[in-house]
Design an enzyme around this catalytic site. Structure first.
Site, PDB file in Angstrom:
ATOM      1  CB  SER B 198      19.326  38.153 -40.144  1.00  0.00           C
ATOM      2  OG  SER B 198      20.202  38.805 -41.039  1.00  0.00           O
ATOM      3  CG  HIS B 226      15.470  38.355 -37.921  1.00  0.00           C
ATOM      4  ND1 HIS B 226      15.124  37.058 -38.231  1.00  0.00           N
ATOM      5  CD2 HIS B 226      15.954  38.889 -39.064  1.00  0.00           C
ATOM      6  CE1 HIS B 226      15.408  36.808 -39.499  1.00  0.00           C
ATOM      7  NE2 HIS B 226      15.909  37.902 -40.042  1.00  0.00           N
ATOM      8  CE  LYS B 257      12.880  37.778 -41.249  1.00  0.00           C
ATOM      9  NZ  LYS B 257      12.618  38.588 -42.447  1.00  0.00           N
TER      10      LYS B 257
END
Lengths: 101, 423
Positions: B198, B226, B257
């Protein structure tokens, strides 16, 4: 002056113990005294209760290594000093960087 | 009685005083976090009130994890509404008592198929998944060997496990191999990594990690928060991108996300490992699961991204375009392929000043500096979304160039920036 239950040991003139030396000597003697003349046998009751409860219990003398920084602290134990410090290093390093969400 | 009240008040005064000083310390160190109030659904264009009480202003959002632009997608919102109507608002129970609906299991099965694993277990968040998984699976005879830049939630989860903790230098396969050799006496070895990191946006070398795991008899854990939904040809994640689809023992990921951005997470992987998490993972056992409204929304998200790769393709194109624009403008960026694009400024105050000036220009980004990133590695993390249009990126680069000129950081090396601003 030492009391009747305090042992004084005279160090050689050439000996200049560091604070760490003194701490380790004290810890060593405390361990010997605790093994030979424990201040109580309460720990045995705890051990027995745990065994009855199904736990396998063991206790041993260990090295403890601590590190403090601000509000953070880490503590590791090891059978040898280097083992304790190795683990301490991992604990301190593992969140060296806080990271981002 | 009066004495007791005085003691209590004295104690409270000391507590208040202590924490006021701590909070002042955070402010003085520039580490105080302030929330910015958004007056609109999450999107590429948002209205932000900052500082608190200021008139909300329209800005381009370059700091959300809304990678696929699905946070406010009409079909997802409609599915969530339908889920709310069909299955209610809350469960008022943990999963194993009376908090599991048919749609929870359906979502787990859909995630299993999408991630190419054997089974999946939902958690209230990926933070919870990471907090619960290691303690549930590993004991004192085992070792966890983690990349040094793994996410904070993994660090917390590792600390809750009795297994030995060890680390390897970031993406350093020789160092990982050393550690695997060192720990051959352990019962289980678990290699732990993020899929996409990240902070830097770089991808884990999962192909090499899996090869090492096979050679030294280790399991592989990947937090793909991610990456899920957009990394890899069909968006399955880092394991797809690196050619090791089906070879990862444990994947954790988030619904917070790319997959709609609400909340929720999961542990997905080998059937026995997932089942053991179902039996033992404390965040699963002692907390309600994801509410029906989010489950319904997430099912729609999976349907949308399984139907077409249009959105991950658009994100890939936006990422390529943004990286090119920044590079051509003379910014120093971390190379990579993910939509996390850090603009390196190295100096903490410079990063804060640039972020503030960009906000004034209508671009919402955040500056990160130590201890969030290593010392001397301050940066602005920009994040792309499939919801960004070319016009957003054009406007953003215009603002970046204007602010970059003001601070004289364009076409400057790290050495030049640090000589001028320090580290």
């Amino acid at each position: 002056m030492a009391g009747s239950n305090v042992i004084e040991v005279t160090l050689p003139d050439a000996a200049t113990p560091t604070r760490e030396d003194i701490e380790q000597l004290e810890a060593t003697f405390r361990a010997i005294v605790d093994l030979r003349f424990p201040d109580s046998r309460d720990w045995q009751k705890v051990e027995e209760a745990l065994v009855i409860d199904g736990w396998t219990v063991r206790s041993q003398l260990m090295w403890v290594a601590e590190a403090h920084k601000g509000w953070e602290s880490e503590l590791a134990t090891g059978r040898t000093k280097s083992e304790a410090f190795k683990q301490l290093q991992q604990l301190a390093k593992i969140d060296d960087v806080a990271g981002v969400p | 009685m009066a004495d007791a009240v005085e003691v209590e008040q004295g104690c409270l005064a000391r507590v208040r005083q202590h924490f006021r000083q701590e909070l002042d310390g955070l402010r003085n160190a520039g580490l105080f976090k302030e929330e910015r109030f958004i007056h609109a659904p999450q999107a590429a264009d948002i209205e932000v009130e900052f500082p608190a009480g200021a008139t909300p202003r329209q800005v381009i959002n370059l700091c959300a994890n809304n990678y696929l632009g699905l946070s406010s997608h009409p079909e997802v919102v409609a599915a969530a509404h339908a889920g709310l109507e069909a299955r209610g608002y809350g469960m008022s129970s943990v999963r194993f008592i009376c908090g599991t609906q048919d749609i929870h299991r359906e979502l787990e099965q859909r995630l299993t198929a999408f991630l190419g694993t054997e089974d999946t277990l939902l958690f209230p968040s990926c933070m919870d998944a990471n907090a619960g998984v290691f303690e549930a699976l590993l004991g004192e005879q085992d070792v966890m060997i983690a990349d040094r830049l793994v996410h904070a939630s993994i660090v917390d989860g590792m600390r809750l496990s009795k297994a030995m903790q060890d680390t390897f230098k970031h993406s350093d396969m020789a160092h990982l191999e050393e550690k695997l050799q060192e720990h051959q006496d352990k019962r289980f070895r678990l290699i732990i990594t993020d899929g996409v990191f990240s902070m830097d946006g770089d991808l884990a070398r999962l192909d090499d990690i899996v090869a090492l795991a096979e050679r030294y008899g280790a399991m592989v854990f990947v937090d793909d928060s991610h990456a899920t939904g957009f990394i890899g040809k069909t968006g399955r994640g880092t394991h797809e991108q690196k050619g090791v689809f089906g070879k990862i023992d444990i994947i954790t990921t988030t619904l917070g996300k790319a997959l709609g951005g609400a909340s929720g997470g999961c542990v997905s992987g080998r059937a026995e490992l997932v089942e053991m998490c179902r039996q033992r993972a404390r965040p699963y056992l002692f907390s309600n699961s994801v509410p029906p409204v989010i489950v319904a929304g997430a099912l729609k998200v999976l349907e949308l991204i399984s139907r077409t790769t249009e959105r991950r393709d658009a994100l890939e194109e936006n990422t390529r375009c943004w990286r090119r624009l920044l590079t051509e403008a003379g910014f120093d960026i971390k190379a990579g392929e993910s939509p996390i694009v850090p603009v390196m400024l190295y100096h903490a105050k410079l990063a804060q000043d640039v972020a503030r000036d960009l906000f004034a220009e209508g671009i919402y980004v955040v500056g990160f500096f130590f201890p969030v990133v290593p010392k001397g590695q301050a940066r602005i993390r920009t994040q792309l979304s499939a919801a960004h249009q070319k016009a957003h990126l054009d406007r953003a680069i215009e603002a970046f160039v204007k602010v970059g000129r003001k601070h004289d950081i364009l076409n400057k090396s790290k050495k030049a920036i640090t000589e001028r601003y320090g580290l």
